[in-house]
Design a protein around this motif. Structure first.
Motif, PDB file in Angstrom:
ATOM      1  N   ASP A  90       0.855  -1.191   0.000  1.00  7.66           N
ATOM      2  CA  ASP A  90       0.000   0.000   0.000  1.00  7.66           C
ATOM      3  C   ASP A  90       0.888   1.236   0.000  1.00  7.66           C
ATOM      4  O   ASP A  90       2.102   1.148   0.094  1.00  7.66           O
ATOM      5  N   GLU A  91       0.293   2.374  -0.160  1.00  3.92           N
ATOM      6  CA  GLU A  91       1.016   3.655  -0.183  1.00  3.92           C
ATOM      7  C   GLU A  91       2.113   3.648  -1.258  1.00  3.92           C
ATOM      8  O   GLU A  91       3.193   4.216  -1.070  1.00  3.92           O
ATOM      9  N   MET A  92       1.827   3.022  -2.396  1.00  4.41           N
ATOM     10  CA  MET A  92       2.816   2.956  -3.472  1.00  4.41           C
ATOM     11  C   MET A  92       3.077   4.345  -4.037  1.00  4.41           C
ATOM     12  O   MET A  92       2.153   5.116  -4.303  1.00  4.41           O
ATOM     13  N   HIS A  93       4.357   4.670  -4.197  1.00  4.93           N
ATOM     14  CA  HIS A  93       4.750   5.943  -4.817  1.00  4.93           C
ATOM     15  C   HIS A  93       5.415   5.648  -6.147  1.00  4.93           C
ATOM     16  O   HIS A  93       6.456   4.981  -6.208  1.00  4.93           O
ATOM     17  N   TRP A  94       4.798   6.114  -7.244  1.00  2.00           N
ATOM     18  CA  TRP A  94       5.348   5.943  -8.585  1.00  2.00           C
ATOM     19  C   TRP A  94       6.172   7.172  -8.943  1.00  2.00           C
ATOM     20  O   TRP A  94       5.664   8.296  -8.952  1.00  2.00           O
ATOM     21  N   THR A  98       1.599   7.504 -12.404  1.00  2.00           N
ATOM     22  CA  THR A  98       0.885   6.240 -12.386  1.00  2.00           C
ATOM     23  C   THR A  98       1.057   5.490 -13.697  1.00  2.00           C
ATOM     24  O   THR A  98       0.834   6.050 -14.771  1.00  2.00           O
ATOM     25  N   ASP A 129      -8.565   1.148  -8.117  1.00  4.22           N
ATOM     26  CA  ASP A 129      -7.723   2.166  -7.480  1.00  4.22           C
ATOM     27  C   ASP A 129      -7.081   3.004  -8.580  1.00  4.22           C
ATOM     28  O   ASP A 129      -6.077   2.613  -9.168  1.00  4.22           O
ATOM     29  N   GLN A 131      -5.188   5.569  -8.658  1.00  4.03           N
ATOM     30  CA  GLN A 131      -3.814   6.005  -8.445  1.00  4.03           C
ATOM     31  C   GLN A 131      -2.838   4.842  -8.332  1.00  4.03           C
ATOM     32  O   GLN A 131      -1.632   5.048  -8.218  1.00  4.03           O
ATOM     33  N   LYS A 133      -2.135   2.744  -5.967  1.00  6.55           N
ATOM     34  CA  LYS A 133      -1.334   2.730  -4.745  1.00  6.55           C
ATOM     35  C   LYS A 133      -1.406   1.396  -4.023  1.00  6.55           C
ATOM     36  O   LYS A 133      -0.592   1.123  -3.134  1.00  6.55           O
ATOM     37  N   ARG A 134      -2.372   0.550  -4.383  1.00  9.48           N
ATOM     38  CA  ARG A 134      -2.512  -0.766  -3.761  1.00  9.48           C
ATOM     39  C   ARG A 134      -2.119  -1.839  -4.778  1.00  9.48           C
ATOM     40  O   ARG A 134      -2.676  -1.888  -5.889  1.00  9.48           O
ATOM     41  N   GLY A 164       6.766   1.043  -2.311  1.00  8.64           N
ATOM     42  CA  GLY A 164       5.566   1.075  -1.482  1.00  8.64           C
ATOM     43  C   GLY A 164       5.766   0.251  -0.229  1.00  8.64           C
ATOM     44  O   GLY A 164       6.646  -0.601  -0.148  1.00  8.64           O
TER      45      GLY A 164
END
Length: 206
Positions: A90-94, A98, A129, A131, A133-134, A164
């Motif tokens: 979770d809280e994935m940062h690309w 995206t 989702d 964005q 992020k999951r 993430g």
């Protein structure tokens, strides 16, 4: 700052200097029985050999519970509780925004500790989702001590796509299944409910 930046000093001495000892229990993941005592969960990391006083068997740290100071240990390096082939992110940062793959699935490489080599994985994106992020990550080879709360970093060849926070893993689900199977009268059953760790301020991991 991550704990790997403390410099050339003994980890246990550093932790005792800043974190007072908190007595806790080692609990066998298969039996639910207490097999020893320790001076605090902060002294151990997942996958570490736990040298339990008076016990010659090779126990390894499989899960930690800071609120209760319990450490779940598994007998043997090859115990199923020590390995995961799937985990959640979770809280994935690309880094570059995206991704928009043709399907909600990507073939990438992954690592969660800087000293480990990258390993191939299949990343499943949540179509609901926007964005992305999951994520659900499926590894081609099971990995030892994939640690909830640490950060998974993903690569497409030489390009780092982002990172993430690791959530539930196959190992934590395995432990949860064992705990649910313990007798209701087990004194540790209610204390070993699997929960994804709360978000922590640490942004770098070793």
């Amino acid at each position: 700052m991550g704990i790997c930046f403390i410099g050339p000093r003994k980890f246990s001495n550093f932790m005792r200097e800043y974190c007072p000892p908190q007595r806790g229990r080692f609990i066998d993941v298969d039996t639910g029985k207490v097999v020893g005592q320790h001076e605090g969960v902060q002294m151990y990391t997942l996958g570490q050999r736990s040298l339990i006083s008076g016990v010659g068997a090779p126990y390894f740290v499989a899960q930690k519970y800071p609120k209760t100071q319990d450490i779940v240990v598994a007998l043997g390096h090859d115990h199923p509780a020590m390995y995961s082939s799937t985990f959640e992110v979770d809280e994935m940062h690309w880094i570059s925004g995206t991704p928009v793959p043709p399907r909600d699935e990507m073939e990438l490489d992954f690592r969660f500790q800087h000293a480990h080599p990258v390993v191939p994985c299949r990343v499943r994106l949540d179509p609901e989702d926007p964005q992305k992020k999951r994520l659900t990550v499926v590894l081609t080879v099971k990995q030892f001590a994939v640690t909830p709360g640490q950060y998974a970093v993903f690569y497409d060849g030489d390009q780092c796509l982002g990172s993430g926070r690791i959530g539930a893993t196959e190992a934590t689900k395995f432990i949860s299944g064992i705990v649910s199977g313990l007798p209701d009268e087990s004194p540790v059953k209610d204390r070993l409910r699997i929960k994804v760790p709360e978000r922590r301020a640490v942004t770098a991991s070793c």
